[in-house]
Design a protein around this motif. Structure first.
Motif, PDB file in Angstrom:
ATOM      1  N   LEU A 115       0.819  -1.214   0.000  1.00  0.00           N
ATOM      2  CA  LEU A 115       0.000   0.000   0.000  1.00  0.00           C
ATOM      3  C   LEU A 115       0.852   1.263   0.000  1.00  0.00           C
ATOM      4  CD1 LEU A 115      -2.845  -1.024   2.480  1.00  0.00           C
ATOM      5  CD2 LEU A 115      -2.889  -1.033  -0.018  1.00  0.00           C
ATOM      6  N   GLY A 116       1.894   1.307   0.816  1.00  0.00           N
ATOM      7  CA  GLY A 116       2.755   2.486   0.885  1.00  0.00           C
ATOM      8  C   GLY A 116       3.907   2.372  -0.094  1.00  0.00           C
ATOM      9  N   VAL A 142      -7.176  -1.653 -11.518  1.00  0.00           N
ATOM     10  CA  VAL A 142      -7.116  -3.036 -11.998  1.00  0.00           C
ATOM     11  C   VAL A 142      -8.471  -3.713 -11.825  1.00  0.00           C
ATOM     12  CG1 VAL A 142      -6.054  -5.293 -11.621  1.00  0.00           C
ATOM     13  CG2 VAL A 142      -4.638  -3.227 -11.612  1.00  0.00           C
ATOM     14  N   LYS A 143      -9.152  -3.420 -10.744  1.00  0.00           N
ATOM     15  CA  LYS A 143     -10.488  -3.992 -10.522  1.00  0.00           C
ATOM     16  C   LYS A 143     -11.428  -3.607 -11.656  1.00  0.00           C
ATOM     17  CE  LYS A 143     -13.652  -6.146  -8.124  1.00  0.00           C
ATOM     18  NZ  LYS A 143     -13.578  -7.619  -7.933  1.00  0.00           N
ATOM     19  N   GLN A 144     -11.282  -2.388 -12.148  1.00  0.00           N
ATOM     20  CA  GLN A 144     -12.137  -1.899 -13.226  1.00  0.00           C
ATOM     21  C   GLN A 144     -11.741  -2.484 -14.579  1.00  0.00           C
ATOM     22  OE1 GLN A 144     -14.821   0.030 -12.955  1.00  0.00           O
ATOM     23  NE2 GLN A 144     -15.198   0.107 -15.169  1.00  0.00           N
ATOM     24  N   SER A 145     -10.424  -2.527 -14.843  1.00  0.00           N
ATOM     25  CA  SER A 145      -9.952  -2.935 -16.168  1.00  0.00           C
ATOM     26  C   SER A 145      -9.771  -4.436 -16.324  1.00  0.00           C
ATOM     27  CB  SER A 145      -8.622  -2.239 -16.482  1.00  0.00           C
ATOM     28  OG  SER A 145      -7.618  -2.632 -15.557  1.00  0.00           O
ATOM     29  N   ALA A 146      -9.531  -5.139 -15.218  1.00  0.00           N
ATOM     30  CA  ALA A 146      -9.294  -6.592 -15.277  1.00  0.00           C
ATOM     31  C   ALA A 146     -10.018  -7.276 -14.119  1.00  0.00           C
ATOM     32  CB  ALA A 146      -7.800  -6.878 -15.232  1.00  0.00           C
ATOM     33  N   PRO A 147     -11.341  -7.358 -14.193  1.00  0.00           N
ATOM     34  CA  PRO A 147     -12.122  -7.892 -13.061  1.00  0.00           C
ATOM     35  C   PRO A 147     -11.808  -9.340 -12.700  1.00  0.00           C
ATOM     36  CG  PRO A 147     -13.491  -7.607 -15.025  1.00  0.00           C
ATOM     37  CD  PRO A 147     -12.199  -6.922 -15.309  1.00  0.00           C
ATOM     38  N   ASP A 148     -11.192 -10.092 -13.619  1.00  0.00           N
ATOM     39  CA  ASP A 148     -10.854 -11.487 -13.324  1.00  0.00           C
ATOM     40  C   ASP A 148      -9.545 -11.627 -12.557  1.00  0.00           C
ATOM     41  OD1 ASP A 148     -13.131 -12.417 -14.574  1.00  0.00           O
ATOM     42  OD2 ASP A 148     -12.139 -12.658 -16.517  1.00  0.00           O
ATOM     43  N   CYS A 149      -8.788 -10.539 -12.430  1.00  0.00           N
ATOM     44  CA  CYS A 149      -7.515 -10.585 -11.705  1.00  0.00           C
ATOM     45  C   CYS A 149      -7.777 -10.656 -10.198  1.00  0.00           C
ATOM     46  CB  CYS A 149      -6.685  -9.352 -12.034  1.00  0.00           C
ATOM     47  SG  CYS A 149      -5.127  -9.235 -11.116  1.00  0.00           S
ATOM     48  N   THR A 150      -7.098 -11.559  -9.522  1.00  0.00           N
ATOM     49  CA  THR A 150      -7.177 -11.641  -8.071  1.00  0.00           C
ATOM     50  C   THR A 150      -6.202 -10.632  -7.467  1.00  0.00           C
ATOM     51  OG1 THR A 150      -7.764 -13.984  -8.098  1.00  0.00           O
ATOM     52  CG2 THR A 150      -6.861 -13.111  -6.045  1.00  0.00           C
ATOM     53  N   ILE A 151      -6.722  -9.706  -6.677  1.00  0.00           N
ATOM     54  CA  ILE A 151      -5.906  -8.632  -6.108  1.00  0.00           C
ATOM     55  C   ILE A 151      -5.737  -8.877  -4.608  1.00  0.00           C
ATOM     56  CG2 ILE A 151      -5.675  -6.150  -5.789  1.00  0.00           C
ATOM     57  CD1 ILE A 151      -7.710  -5.835  -8.114  1.00  0.00           C
ATOM     58  N   VAL A 152      -4.489  -8.977  -4.184  1.00  0.00           N
ATOM     59  CA  VAL A 152      -4.194  -9.248  -2.775  1.00  0.00           C
ATOM     60  C   VAL A 152      -3.207  -8.215  -2.256  1.00  0.00           C
ATOM     61  CG1 VAL A 152      -3.283 -10.916  -1.111  1.00  0.00           C
ATOM     62  CG2 VAL A 152      -4.582 -11.720  -3.098  1.00  0.00           C
ATOM     63  N   VAL A 153      -3.541  -7.587  -1.156  1.00  0.00           N
ATOM     64  CA  VAL A 153      -2.647  -6.641  -0.499  1.00  0.00           C
ATOM     65  C   VAL A 153      -1.654  -7.413   0.363  1.00  0.00           C
ATOM     66  CG1 VAL A 153      -2.522  -4.821   1.251  1.00  0.00           C
ATOM     67  CG2 VAL A 153      -4.318  -4.752  -0.499  1.00  0.00           C
ATOM     68  N   ALA A 154      -0.387  -7.005   0.310  1.00  0.00           N
ATOM     69  CA  ALA A 154       0.641  -7.552   1.202  1.00  0.00           C
ATOM     70  C   ALA A 154       1.305  -6.354   1.875  1.00  0.00           C
ATOM     71  CB  ALA A 154       1.662  -8.370   0.433  1.00  0.00           C
ATOM     72  N   THR A 155       1.097  -6.188   3.171  1.00  0.00           N
ATOM     73  CA  THR A 155       1.484  -4.946   3.835  1.00  0.00           C
ATOM     74  C   THR A 155       1.807  -5.201   5.302  1.00  0.00           C
ATOM     75  OG1 THR A 155       0.737  -2.662   4.240  1.00  0.00           O
ATOM     76  CG2 THR A 155      -0.904  -4.409   4.461  1.00  0.00           C
ATOM     77  N   HIS A 164       8.469  -0.760   8.858  1.00  0.00           N
ATOM     78  CA  HIS A 164       8.047   0.114   9.962  1.00  0.00           C
ATOM     79  C   HIS A 164       8.751   1.464   9.893  1.00  0.00           C
ATOM     80  CE1 HIS A 164       5.444  -2.646  11.987  1.00  0.00           C
ATOM     81  NE2 HIS A 164       6.392  -3.537  12.230  1.00  0.00           N
ATOM     82  N   ILE A 165      10.058   1.451   9.630  1.00  0.00           N
ATOM     83  CA  ILE A 165      10.818   2.711   9.561  1.00  0.00           C
ATOM     84  C   ILE A 165      10.307   3.569   8.408  1.00  0.00           C
ATOM     85  CG2 ILE A 165      13.088   3.705   9.100  1.00  0.00           C
ATOM     86  CD1 ILE A 165      14.304   1.344  10.634  1.00  0.00           C
ATOM     87  N   LYS A 166      10.042   2.944   7.270  1.00  0.00           N
ATOM     88  CA  LYS A 166       9.510   3.685   6.118  1.00  0.00           C
ATOM     89  C   LYS A 166       8.200   4.377   6.482  1.00  0.00           C
ATOM     90  CE  LYS A 166       7.340   1.406   2.931  1.00  0.00           C
ATOM     91  NZ  LYS A 166       7.014   0.522   1.784  1.00  0.00           N
ATOM     92  N   ASN A 167       7.328   3.668   7.178  1.00  0.00           N
ATOM     93  CA  ASN A 167       6.026   4.243   7.521  1.00  0.00           C
ATOM     94  C   ASN A 167       6.137   5.307   8.616  1.00  0.00           C
ATOM     95  OD1 ASN A 167       4.489   2.703   5.678  1.00  0.00           O
ATOM     96  ND2 ASN A 167       4.670   0.943   7.028  1.00  0.00           N
ATOM     97  N   ILE A 168       7.075   5.120   9.549  1.00  0.00           N
ATOM     98  CA  ILE A 168       7.312   6.139  10.578  1.00  0.00           C
ATOM     99  C   ILE A 168       7.764   7.438   9.927  1.00  0.00           C
ATOM    100  CG2 ILE A 168       8.864   6.800  12.463  1.00  0.00           C
ATOM    101  CD1 ILE A 168       8.856   3.788  13.274  1.00  0.00           C
TER     102      ILE A 168
END
Length: 219
Positions: free
Chosen positions: A62-63, A76-89, A193-197
């Motif tokens: 996300l960041g 991507v949800k709009q242009s490729a609805p069949d793509c599985t989108i997973v956040v890793a954060t 963590h440091i990046k987000n701080i």
């Protein structure tokens, strides 16, 4: 959150930290043998690649240096609805979670888990099961109460508990490797963590981090 079962042959990974990028690549390759993975460390290059290519799985932080991954999730949800989108954060708060899900994410994984845990959580994709870290699944079941509370917190509490711990250790002169050992978390998680701080406090150095830690009573 409902998704259709399908085979993962092409994965796009967008993650800016090298250690985290390597982790996600390993997880993808172990979960989906034979998968082809394309890796980028920013949104711009990911968008450019998607103009001429398609993917079955988008695994995205996300960041990112040039924006919020949630924006690309919606595209991507709009242009490729069949793509599985997973956040890793590393973000485990309601604000990031619900924004990502509302944009179109079908799964939400926390990177401070082991490779084996991440693999298990991703394995359900080909059976149509949404990949969720256990704590995220519990948060979804608990509803929106914490989200409402978080929106009323003062600015000095915008850091998560773990981020406050990391900031306090920075102020005491601990290196990233020492913080990793002290908190028993991986180096790439410390880096996240440091990046987000730095982003949350609008700072760019350890000296500034130390000053902010003292101001917040964390030094």
């Amino acid at each position: 959150m409902t998704q259709t079962a399908h085979k993962i042959r092409q994965a796009l990974i967008i993650e800016d930290l090298p250690d985290s990028q390597a982790l996600l690549l390993t997880v993808c390759q172990q979960t989906f043998p034979g998968v082809t993975c394309q890796l980028f460390d920013n949104l711009h290059d990911g968008r450019l690649w998607l103009t001429e290519n398609r993917c079955d799985l988008l695994l995205i932080d996300l960041g990112l240096p040039d924006g919020d991954g949630t924006d690309l999730i919606a595209e991507v949800k709009q242009s490729a609805p069949d793509c599985t989108i997973v956040v890793a954060t590393i973000f485990d708060d309601d604000q990031h979670l619900f924004a990502a899900l509302q944009a179109g994410a079908m799964g939400y994984l926390l990177k401070d888990q082991s490779t084996a845990q991440l693999v298990r959580q991703l394995q359900g994709i080909e059976d149509g099961q949404p990949p969720l870290s256990a704590s995220i699944a519990r948060r979804l079941l608990n509803g929106f109460q914490v989200r409402a509370q978080a929106q009323t917190q003062p600015a000095q509490h915008s850091l998560s508990q773990r981020e406050q711990e990391v900031l306090g250790l920075i102020a005491r002169g601990f290196s990233s490797n020492e913080i990793s050992g002290f908190l028993e978390i991986s180096r790439h998680t410390v880096g996240d963590h440091i990046k987000n701080i730095y982003r949350k406090l609008n700072i760019s150095s350890r000296a500034e981090a130390t000053r902010e830690a003292l101001r917040l009573g964390l030094g």
